[in-house]
Design a protein around this motif. Structure first.
Motif, PDB file in Angstrom:
ATOM      1  N   GLN A 120      37.959  53.897  36.424  1.00  0.00           N
ATOM      2  CA  GLN A 120      36.582  53.318  36.667  1.00  0.00           C
ATOM      3  C   GLN A 120      36.446  52.090  36.029  1.00  0.00           C
ATOM      4  O   GLN A 120      36.017  51.011  36.205  1.00  0.00           O
ATOM      5  CB  GLN A 120      35.710  53.951  37.102  1.00  0.00           C
ATOM      6  CG  GLN A 120      35.907  54.992  38.274  1.00  0.00           C
ATOM      7  CD  GLN A 120      34.719  56.057  38.300  1.00  0.00           C
ATOM      8  OE1 GLN A 120      33.932  56.310  37.648  1.00  0.00           O
ATOM      9  NE2 GLN A 120      34.635  56.759  39.567  1.00  0.00           N
ATOM     10  N   LEU A 121      36.416  52.526  34.641  1.00  0.00           N
ATOM     11  CA  LEU A 121      36.115  51.309  33.776  1.00  0.00           C
ATOM     12  C   LEU A 121      36.868  50.208  33.552  1.00  0.00           C
ATOM     13  O   LEU A 121      36.371  49.035  33.615  1.00  0.00           O
ATOM     14  CB  LEU A 121      35.742  52.011  32.207  1.00  0.00           C
ATOM     15  CG  LEU A 121      35.404  51.126  31.014  1.00  0.00           C
ATOM     16  CD1 LEU A 121      34.157  50.595  31.398  1.00  0.00           C
ATOM     17  CD2 LEU A 121      35.504  51.870  29.811  1.00  0.00           C
ATOM     18  N   ALA A 122      38.328  50.569  33.905  1.00  0.00           N
ATOM     19  CA  ALA A 122      39.104  49.450  33.803  1.00  0.00           C
ATOM     20  C   ALA A 122      38.838  48.440  34.867  1.00  0.00           C
ATOM     21  O   ALA A 122      38.870  47.240  34.879  1.00  0.00           O
ATOM     22  CB  ALA A 122      40.544  49.976  33.841  1.00  0.00           C
ATOM     23  N   GLN A 123      38.788  49.394  36.129  1.00  0.00           N
ATOM     24  CA  GLN A 123      38.412  48.403  37.587  1.00  0.00           C
ATOM     25  C   GLN A 123      37.233  47.759  37.250  1.00  0.00           C
ATOM     26  O   GLN A 123      37.184  46.405  37.730  1.00  0.00           O
ATOM     27  CB  GLN A 123      38.376  49.399  38.597  1.00  0.00           C
ATOM     28  CG  GLN A 123      38.154  48.788  40.031  1.00  0.00           C
ATOM     29  CD  GLN A 123      39.239  47.838  40.348  1.00  0.00           C
ATOM     30  OE1 GLN A 123      40.275  48.223  40.015  1.00  0.00           O
ATOM     31  NE2 GLN A 123      38.744  46.672  40.958  1.00  0.00           N
ATOM     32  N   MET A 124      36.060  48.149  36.627  1.00  0.00           N
ATOM     33  CA  MET A 124      35.029  47.570  36.548  1.00  0.00           C
ATOM     34  C   MET A 124      34.989  46.248  35.670  1.00  0.00           C
ATOM     35  O   MET A 124      34.563  45.063  35.707  1.00  0.00           O
ATOM     36  CB  MET A 124      33.848  48.477  35.995  1.00  0.00           C
ATOM     37  CG  MET A 124      33.432  49.459  36.636  1.00  0.00           C
ATOM     38  SD  MET A 124      32.729  48.997  38.426  1.00  0.00           S
ATOM     39  CE  MET A 124      31.091  48.669  38.047  1.00  0.00           C
ATOM     40  N   LYS A 125      36.098  46.248  34.427  1.00  0.00           N
ATOM     41  CA  LYS A 125      36.347  45.211  33.613  1.00  0.00           C
ATOM     42  C   LYS A 125      37.136  44.187  34.584  1.00  0.00           C
ATOM     43  O   LYS A 125      36.599  43.059  34.250  1.00  0.00           O
ATOM     44  CB  LYS A 125      37.137  45.791  32.392  1.00  0.00           C
ATOM     45  CG  LYS A 125      36.256  46.479  31.742  1.00  0.00           C
ATOM     46  CD  LYS A 125      37.149  47.019  30.093  1.00  0.00           C
ATOM     47  CE  LYS A 125      36.377  47.652  29.135  1.00  0.00           C
ATOM     48  NZ  LYS A 125      37.273  48.115  28.212  1.00  0.00           N
ATOM     49  N   ARG A 126      37.964  44.741  35.055  1.00  0.00           N
ATOM     50  CA  ARG A 126      38.553  43.695  36.180  1.00  0.00           C
ATOM     51  C   ARG A 126      37.859  42.892  37.070  1.00  0.00           C
ATOM     52  O   ARG A 126      37.573  41.870  37.058  1.00  0.00           O
ATOM     53  CB  ARG A 126      39.780  44.249  36.837  1.00  0.00           C
ATOM     54  CG  ARG A 126      40.830  44.691  35.951  1.00  0.00           C
ATOM     55  CD  ARG A 126      42.297  45.199  36.762  1.00  0.00           C
ATOM     56  NE  ARG A 126      41.895  46.229  37.712  1.00  0.00           N
ATOM     57  CZ  ARG A 126      42.155  47.473  37.066  1.00  0.00           C
ATOM     58  NH1 ARG A 126      42.597  47.789  35.992  1.00  0.00           N
ATOM     59  NH2 ARG A 126      41.868  48.474  38.122  1.00  0.00           N
TER      60      ARG A 126
END
Length: 153
Positions: free
Chosen positions: A19-25
């Motif tokens: 989720q964090l990686a998606q939010m960063k993207r």
């Protein structure tokens, strides 16, 4: 039971990382869109300035033509063309102002989204930290239980 809790914690951590990686993207995409909108806005502002300069130039030419019209009848046609050019430039200027307003509105909607994404990212980072802490506590409890089991054997 403890191993299952550890697996659940690991799965939760993995989900939070995803989720964090998606939010960063998402954040990077929003930032890129904001930069692109700002670049478009600057380009449109430059076009508006250029058209305003051209409009001023045409207005000056029209004033000069009007002075000549008092003396020469055939300059009426050139004055009409200059006025038509001014109208076209005004229309273009209005269109560019509308585009500028649209770009400004788009930029205004992107900024809150960027702030929201940042807050969500911060919340996820906090959740991840809590998950790690909980996992460390579970591991500590598991280590203590294993030590007690060994002592009982």
């Amino acid at each position: 039971m403890c191993i299952r809790d550890s697996c659940v914690a690991a799965d939760s951590e993995k989900q939070l990382r995803e989720q964090l990686a998606q939010m960063k993207r998402n954040l990077e995409t929003a930032e890129a869109e904001a930069k692109n909108s700002e670049a478009q806005l600057q380009a449109w502002q430059q076009q508006v300035e250029q058209l305003s300069s051209e409009l001023n130039s045409h207005s000056d030419r029209a004033a000069e033509a009007q002075e000549r019209i008092n003396n020469l009848q055939d300059l009426k046609h050139k004055l009409a063309l200059a006025n038509k050019e001014i109208e076209e430039l005004n229309e273009q200027l209005e269109e560019l102002n509308e585009q500028l307003d649209t770009a400004t509105a788009e930029l205004s909607t992107l900024r809150p989204n960027l702030r929201k994404l940042q807050m969500e990212k911060d919340a996820l980072v906090g959740d991840l930290s809590q998950e790690r802490h909980a996992r460390e506590l579970l591991q500590s409890d598991a280590d203590k239980l294993n030590s007690q089991v060994k002592d009982l054997q």
